[in-house]
Design a protein around this motif. Structure first.
Motif, PDB file in Angstrom:
ATOM      1  N   ARG A  71      35.947  44.466  35.732  1.00 44.87           N
ATOM      2  CA  ARG A  71      36.223  43.725  36.995  1.00 44.87           C
ATOM      3  C   ARG A  71      35.206  42.408  36.328  1.00 44.87           C
ATOM      4  O   ARG A  71      35.760  41.115  37.188  1.00 44.87           O
ATOM      5  N   LYS A  72      33.592  42.229  36.054  1.00 43.07           N
ATOM      6  CA  LYS A  72      33.397  41.342  35.973  1.00 43.07           C
ATOM      7  C   LYS A  72      33.722  40.075  34.435  1.00 43.07           C
ATOM      8  O   LYS A  72      34.206  39.096  35.213  1.00 43.07           O
ATOM      9  N   LYS A  74      37.565  39.863  35.002  1.00 40.16           N
ATOM     10  CA  LYS A  74      38.159  39.462  35.112  1.00 40.16           C
ATOM     11  C   LYS A  74      37.953  38.134  36.575  1.00 40.16           C
ATOM     12  O   LYS A  74      38.003  37.532  36.362  1.00 40.16           O
ATOM     13  N   ASN A  75      37.279  39.161  36.903  1.00 40.04           N
ATOM     14  CA  ASN A  75      36.238  37.849  37.996  1.00 40.04           C
ATOM     15  C   ASN A  75      35.850  36.498  37.343  1.00 40.04           C
ATOM     16  O   ASN A  75      36.465  35.330  37.897  1.00 40.04           O
ATOM     17  N   LYS A  76      35.523  36.504  36.499  1.00 41.81           N
ATOM     18  CA  LYS A  76      34.642  35.645  35.510  1.00 41.81           C
ATOM     19  C   LYS A  76      36.460  34.567  35.469  1.00 41.81           C
ATOM     20  O   LYS A  76      36.394  32.968  35.482  1.00 41.81           O
ATOM     21  N   LYS A  79      37.097  32.805  38.511  1.00 35.84           N
ATOM     22  CA  LYS A  79      36.580  31.636  38.904  1.00 35.84           C
ATOM     23  C   LYS A  79      37.177  30.494  37.600  1.00 35.84           C
ATOM     24  O   LYS A  79      36.611  29.131  38.617  1.00 35.84           O
TER      25      LYS A  79
END
Length: 81
Positions: A71-72, A74-76, A79
């Motif tokens: 999840r981290k 993918k979020n990175k 962004k």
């Protein structure tokens, strides 16, 4: 220009979330969309993406990891996109 980012999970051999993304990517791109796909970095995903997507499709890979780390990652990527 419209944009779409497909976010997939796992290896395409085991989890089929990437099949729809790969199947739609070129069609959307020819309609003028900017298409991105986020996929797990594994041999089969890279192979299928290279076969099915043209060079205008942006494919970003994240490493195989725990669900929280995935999840981290993918979020990175999102962004930066």
């Amino acid at each position: 220009m419209q944009k779409i980012t497909f976010i997939t999970t796992g290896d395409i051999k085991d989890i089929a979330t990437a099949k729809r993304a790969l199947g739609m990517a070129n069609h959307l791109q020819t309609l003028g969309w900017k298409v991105s796909i986020i996929m797990e970095d594994c041999l089969e995903n890279r192979h299928r993406a290279s076969l099915e997507c043209n060079s205008d499709i942006s494919i970003k890979y994240f490493p195989k990891c725990s669900a929280q780390e995935e999840r981290k990652a993918k979020n990175k990527i999102l962004k930066r996109n």
